[in-house]
Design a protein around this motif. Structure first.
Motif, PDB file in Angstrom:
ATOM      1  N   ASN A   1      -1.352  -2.788  -9.281  1.00  0.00           N
ATOM      2  CA  ASN A   1      -0.827  -1.800  -8.330  1.00  0.00           C
ATOM      3  C   ASN A   1       0.644  -1.504  -8.608  1.00  0.00           C
ATOM      4  O   ASN A   1       1.298  -2.180  -9.402  1.00  0.00           O
ATOM      5  CB  ASN A   1      -1.031  -2.295  -6.889  1.00  0.00           C
TER       6      ASN A   1
ATOM      7  N   GLN B   1       6.385   5.641  -5.204  1.00  0.00           N
ATOM      8  CA  GLN B   1       6.671   4.910  -6.428  1.00  0.00           C
ATOM      9  C   GLN B   1       8.153   4.918  -6.792  1.00  0.00           C
ATOM     10  O   GLN B   1       8.695   3.912  -7.250  1.00  0.00           O
ATOM     11  CB  GLN B   1       5.855   5.482  -7.584  1.00  0.00           C
TER      12      GLN B   1
ATOM     13  N   ASP C   1       0.815  -1.215   0.000  1.00  0.00           N
ATOM     14  CA  ASP C   1       0.000   0.000   0.000  1.00  0.00           C
ATOM     15  C   ASP C   1       0.846   1.262   0.000  1.00  0.00           C
ATOM     16  O   ASP C   1       0.520   2.238  -0.674  1.00  0.00           O
ATOM     17  CB  ASP C   1      -0.946  -0.004   1.208  1.00  0.00           C
ATOM     18  N   GLN C   2       1.943   1.245   0.726  1.00  0.00           N
ATOM     19  CA  GLN C   2       2.817   2.416   0.783  1.00  0.00           C
ATOM     20  C   GLN C   2       3.446   2.716  -0.569  1.00  0.00           C
ATOM     21  O   GLN C   2       3.727   3.870  -0.901  1.00  0.00           O
ATOM     22  CB  GLN C   2       3.905   2.203   1.830  1.00  0.00           C
TER      23      GLN C   2
ATOM     24  N   GLU D   1       2.126   2.834  -3.346  1.00  0.00           N
ATOM     25  CA  GLU D   1       1.270   3.680  -4.166  1.00  0.00           C
ATOM     26  C   GLU D   1       1.678   5.149  -4.087  1.00  0.00           C
ATOM     27  O   GLU D   1       1.520   5.904  -5.053  1.00  0.00           O
ATOM     28  CB  GLU D   1      -0.191   3.521  -3.734  1.00  0.00           C
ATOM     29  N   SER D   2       2.216   5.572  -2.947  1.00  0.00           N
ATOM     30  CA  SER D   2       2.643   6.959  -2.775  1.00  0.00           C
ATOM     31  C   SER D   2       4.159   7.094  -2.697  1.00  0.00           C
ATOM     32  O   SER D   2       4.687   8.184  -2.460  1.00  0.00           O
ATOM     33  CB  SER D   2       2.013   7.546  -1.501  1.00  0.00           C
TER      34      SER D   2
ATOM     35  N   PRO E   1     -11.468  -1.642   1.722  1.00  0.00           N
ATOM     36  CA  PRO E   1     -10.698  -0.874   0.734  1.00  0.00           C
ATOM     37  C   PRO E   1      -9.261  -0.627   1.195  1.00  0.00           C
ATOM     38  O   PRO E   1      -9.004  -0.389   2.379  1.00  0.00           O
ATOM     39  CB  PRO E   1     -11.481   0.437   0.624  1.00  0.00           C
ATOM     40  N   THR E   2      -8.334  -0.701   0.263  1.00  0.00           N
ATOM     41  CA  THR E   2      -6.921  -0.438   0.523  1.00  0.00           C
ATOM     42  C   THR E   2      -6.382   0.478  -0.574  1.00  0.00           C
ATOM     43  O   THR E   2      -6.935   0.522  -1.680  1.00  0.00           O
ATOM     44  CB  THR E   2      -6.108  -1.746   0.525  1.00  0.00           C
ATOM     45  N   PRO E   3      -5.304   1.213  -0.303  1.00  0.00           N
ATOM     46  CA  PRO E   3      -4.732   2.088  -1.331  1.00  0.00           C
ATOM     47  C   PRO E   3      -4.352   1.344  -2.614  1.00  0.00           C
ATOM     48  O   PRO E   3      -4.533   1.868  -3.716  1.00  0.00           O
ATOM     49  CB  PRO E   3      -3.504   2.683  -0.643  1.00  0.00           C
ATOM     50  N   ALA E   4      -3.820   0.129  -2.470  1.00  0.00           N
ATOM     51  CA  ALA E   4      -3.419  -0.671  -3.626  1.00  0.00           C
ATOM     52  C   ALA E   4      -4.470  -1.736  -3.921  1.00  0.00           C
ATOM     53  O   ALA E   4      -4.920  -2.448  -3.018  1.00  0.00           O
ATOM     54  CB  ALA E   4      -2.077  -1.341  -3.368  1.00  0.00           C
ATOM     55  N   ARG E   5      -4.870  -1.838  -5.170  1.00  0.00           N
ATOM     56  CA  ARG E   5      -5.814  -2.881  -5.573  1.00  0.00           C
ATOM     57  C   ARG E   5      -5.128  -4.245  -5.533  1.00  0.00           C
ATOM     58  O   ARG E   5      -3.953  -4.383  -5.870  1.00  0.00           O
ATOM     59  CB  ARG E   5      -6.337  -2.610  -6.985  1.00  0.00           C
TER      60      ARG E   5
END
Length: 306
Positions: free
Chosen positions: A128, A76, A70-71, A73-74, A261-265
């Motif tokens: 993701n 990259q 998830d981290q 995603e921000s 729901p999570t930041p990364a699919r």
């Protein structure tokens, strides 16, 4: 400088789940040099070259990675440097010194829309950033060539670090009910199982690990390496509580991905076919539920000091 005549295995990420088990599994077979993030930071591409030049290994097992799905995603740029660029540098150095590179990748390179288990010929399509960076690393290694293997695994858990198994055991002491996703499917794979199957792959050539590099020239490629069978996260949680023998296990409430729901699919289908692994190496992975039981037996003994 290490004597080049002495076969050496360099294991990266030895504080992680897979790296720690690899070092434990290999230490009695051959000289294994383990490095953690402080000794080899994969975001420092120059350091990668310096460490490999110093150790001069016969085999490199790259178990280090940026794994915060998830981290990523921000974050990259850092994720791509560690997961995408660093494996290419490892491959270049491995080819330069005539070493075999074994690199671990993920089921998250796929989008999860296939009905059955994915094989190595299926087209990746990550959902993701984490999956995209891991795919970039795979492709960088293949482009360099030499003697190499990319081993895709899934749903890794172990006896230390942050993973689903330990989270469920902790939450079981705190809650009477747990909501767990039930529409994502994959094969929970113990990190020790990964290490054991990796060692079996490397031990097959006559001459053992020292001869592995030459035997791998014709075997280089991508392989899926997971346990056999599949379950959902909810099913995994229920199996954990059953094998743990809890006197009052929490009730598992199945929920959908949309309800968590999570930041990364995440892909709904993470099942990977191990058919190529069996065909090329004759290795038939054990069932995920059997390995989970074995893991919890070992974990219980460790906690009891036996």
């Amino acid at each position: 400088m290490t004597d080049r005549r002495e076969p050496v295995v360099l294991v990266t990420g030895v504080t992680g789940q897979v790296g720690a088990e690899l070092l434990l599994r290999l230490r009695n077979d051959i000289r294994a040099v383990g490095v953690d993030r402080n000794q080899l930071d994969l975001s420092d591409l120059g350091q990668i070259r310096r460490v490999i030049s110093d150790v001069c290994p016969s085999i490199i097992l790259n178990a280090a990675a940026y794994t915060a799905v998830d981290q990523a995603e921000s974050d990259q740029s850092k994720a791509m440097r560690i997961n995408g660029e660093a494996p290419g540098v490892l491959a270049e150095e491995a080819r330069r010194i005539g070493a075999l590179l074994v690199h671990y990748s993920t089921d998250y390179v796929f989008d999860g829309t296939k009905d059955g288990a994915y094989d190595e010929t299926d087209l990746p399509n990550p959902l993701n950033v984490y999956g995209a960076t891991k795919l970039a690393g795979e492709r960088a290694i293949a482009q360099v060539g030499g003697a190499w293997a990319v081993l895709r695994t899934s749903w890794v858990y172990g006896m230390h670090g942050k993973n689903f198994l330990l989270t469920m055991l902790r939450l079981a002491q705190q809650k009477s009910e747990l909501s767990v996703v039930a529409d994502q499917f994959g094969a929970p794979t113990w990190s020790r199982t990964i290490a054991e199957m990796t060692a079996r792959m490397l031990e097959q050539p006559s001459g053992g690990l020292a001869a592995a590099r030459e035997a791998w020239i014709d075997r280089s490629g991508v392989y899926h390496l997971t346990t056999a069978g599949a379950t959902s996260w909810a099913g995994f949680a229920q199996a954990i509580f059953a094998h743990a023998g809890l006197s009052a296990p929490p009730t598992v409430l199945p929920i959908s991905t949309d309800q968590y729901p999570t930041p990364a699919r995440r892909p709904h289908n993470s099942r990977l076919s191990n058919a190529k692994l069996t065909e090329v190496f004759g290795i038939r992975p054990p069932q995920w539920d059997d390995e989970l039981g074995r893991c919890l037996t070992v974990l219980r003994a460790a906690r009891e000091g036996r």
